[in-house]
Design a protein around this motif. Sequence first.
Motif, PDB file in Angstrom:
ATOM      1  N   UNK A  74      -4.826   3.523  -8.684  1.00  7.65           N
ATOM      2  CA  UNK A  74      -4.615   2.111  -9.039  1.00  7.65           C
ATOM      3  C   UNK A  74      -3.381   1.974  -9.930  1.00  7.65           C
ATOM      4  N   UNK A  75      -3.283   2.856 -10.927  1.00  9.01           N
ATOM      5  CA  UNK A  75      -2.174   2.776 -11.887  1.00  9.01           C
ATOM      6  C   UNK A  75      -0.827   2.979 -11.194  1.00  9.01           C
ATOM      7  N   UNK A  76      -0.795   3.875 -10.183  1.00  8.13           N
ATOM      8  CA  UNK A  76       0.459   4.118  -9.442  1.00  8.13           C
ATOM      9  C   UNK A  76       0.931   2.840  -8.761  1.00  8.13           C
ATOM     10  N   UNK A  77       0.005   2.122  -8.149  1.00  4.71           N
ATOM     11  CA  UNK A  77       0.393   0.888  -7.443  1.00  4.71           C
ATOM     12  C   UNK A  77       0.811  -0.195  -8.445  1.00  4.71           C
ATOM     13  N   UNK A  78       0.050  -0.316  -9.513  1.00  6.90           N
ATOM     14  CA  UNK A  78       0.375  -1.353 -10.504  1.00  6.90           C
ATOM     15  C   UNK A  78       1.778  -1.123 -11.067  1.00  6.90           C
ATOM     16  N   UNK A 111       4.403  -1.932  -8.422  1.00  6.69           N
ATOM     17  CA  UNK A 111       4.515  -3.381  -8.269  1.00  6.69           C
ATOM     18  C   UNK A 111       5.288  -4.011  -9.428  1.00  6.69           C
ATOM     19  N   UNK A 112       5.041  -3.484 -10.633  1.00  6.62           N
ATOM     20  CA  UNK A 112       5.729  -4.007 -11.821  1.00  6.62           C
ATOM     21  C   UNK A 112       7.246  -3.842 -11.672  1.00  6.62           C
ATOM     22  N   UNK A 113       7.654  -2.639 -11.268  1.00 16.77           N
ATOM     23  CA  UNK A 113       9.086  -2.336 -11.138  1.00 16.77           C
ATOM     24  C   UNK A 113       9.703  -3.149 -10.000  1.00 16.77           C
ATOM     25  N   UNK A 132       9.453 -23.023   1.338  1.00 19.50           N
ATOM     26  CA  UNK A 132       9.167 -21.808   0.568  1.00 19.50           C
ATOM     27  C   UNK A 132       8.661 -20.690   1.480  1.00 19.50           C
ATOM     28  N   UNK A 133       8.916 -19.481   1.040  1.00 14.17           N
ATOM     29  CA  UNK A 133       8.306 -18.304   1.677  1.00 14.17           C
ATOM     30  C   UNK A 133       7.545 -17.542   0.602  1.00 14.17           C
ATOM     31  N   UNK A 134       6.381 -17.027   0.964  1.00  8.26           N
ATOM     32  CA  UNK A 134       5.695 -16.111   0.053  1.00  8.26           C
ATOM     33  C   UNK A 134       5.917 -14.688   0.579  1.00  8.26           C
ATOM     34  N   UNK A 135       6.463 -13.864  -0.284  1.00  4.04           N
ATOM     35  CA  UNK A 135       6.847 -12.516   0.132  1.00  4.04           C
ATOM     36  C   UNK A 135       6.049 -11.501  -0.687  1.00  4.04           C
ATOM     37  N   UNK A 136       5.209 -10.729  -0.007  1.00  2.00           N
ATOM     38  CA  UNK A 136       4.460  -9.686  -0.719  1.00  2.00           C
ATOM     39  C   UNK A 136       5.416  -8.560  -1.082  1.00  2.00           C
ATOM     40  N   UNK A 137       5.114  -7.892  -2.188  1.00  2.00           N
ATOM     41  CA  UNK A 137       5.970  -6.788  -2.620  1.00  2.00           C
ATOM     42  C   UNK A 137       5.494  -5.498  -1.970  1.00  2.00           C
TER      43      UNK A 137
END
Length: 367
Positions: free
Chosen positions: A275-279, A282-284, A340-345
């Motif tokens: 979980x921490x790896x993904x968080x 995503x932050x970066x 608008x577009x919503x773009x997942x990271x």
Amino acid sequence: MRAPSLVVSPNIERLSPYVPGKPLEQLERELGIRDAVKLASNESPLGPSPRALEAAARALAQSHRYPDGTLLREALAAHHGVTPGEVILGNGSNELIDLVCRTFAGSVAHAVYPDPSFVCYRSGTIAANIAATEVPLREHVHYDASAIVAALRPDTGLVFLANPNNPTGAYLSRVELEQIARATPESALLVLDEAYVEFVEARDFASGMALRALHPNLIVLRTFSKAYGLAALRVGYGIARPQIIDYLDRVRAPFNVSSAGLAAAVAALEDPAHLARYVELNRVERERVRRALEVMGLRPAPSQANFVLVDTGRPGREMYEALLRLGVIVRPMGPPIGSFLRISLGLPAENDRMLASLERLLHGVPG
Ligand SMILES: Cc1ncc(COP(=O)(O)O)c(C=O)c1O
């Protein structure tokens, strides 16, 4: 042969089916390519924890047995410092949104939720025939706590708040949340949908878990679909006081979460490093993508989630279609945010591909 007549109530006539993000394989088939990128459904680009996959595979061997949610309820209770009687499991948190609407359909006269927000607050309340006030976000993207308070009525029985919000990524601070909780009628159920909570960085954010004493008729919804990367297994949960859980349990379909989903969720809770790896990823990437969009002259909405919402200044549907032709799937928005577009990271390379494609469409630079 003429079809026999079939009548549904006007509220059901008002609904339309949920439109999911375009599947990757479908686009690849259509374009004859193999390297399409899907950034449309706020899914984890890292995938599930290997431990969760192993646990799900083991559970499949017992597929002739009905599932038993006891272990996951206990694990979640321990995780959150509550009792198992304060936990309900859902087939995704989506089922719990629906379940809340169905359970309180007969006793709630009026609901409040923000707009734009997660579409299932609208479909859930309409299906349950609950009248609702949709509270516009400021400039379509920023939460406006005072406007939400102003929309509350003495007969408001249900309030949905996604914190952070989908599709905007906006959040309500602890102070704003408390302002809303204090103004909400005591008997109204406050539903705090925290599908993206793991991605929040803002210092003044507070989970609804901290507000349960202030407004006891509160349910916090969480999901394993986003940060835990288990969207396909459909596991969500709610935390509320036992009486609320008991009422919801009366309406809930039995065996609503599969054994594979239950086992995977228990194992996922035991792998906080994944979980921490993904968080962290995503932050970066959230910051990097935000800056890159700004360099392109766009104004992405500030996001505390695993996606960004951006106004392209052009018909969003056309941008969406043009991106599809470049092998990039994002999510177009409907009115009033049709540009608008919503773009997942995604992974850095996926985000680079999206950014280069967008740049090419906006400025004609080869992407
Ligand atoms: C705010 C919010 N709540 C709930 C959900 C439902 O998620 P799931 O049913 O996969 O748990 C989503 C999914 O996109 C969401 O954005």
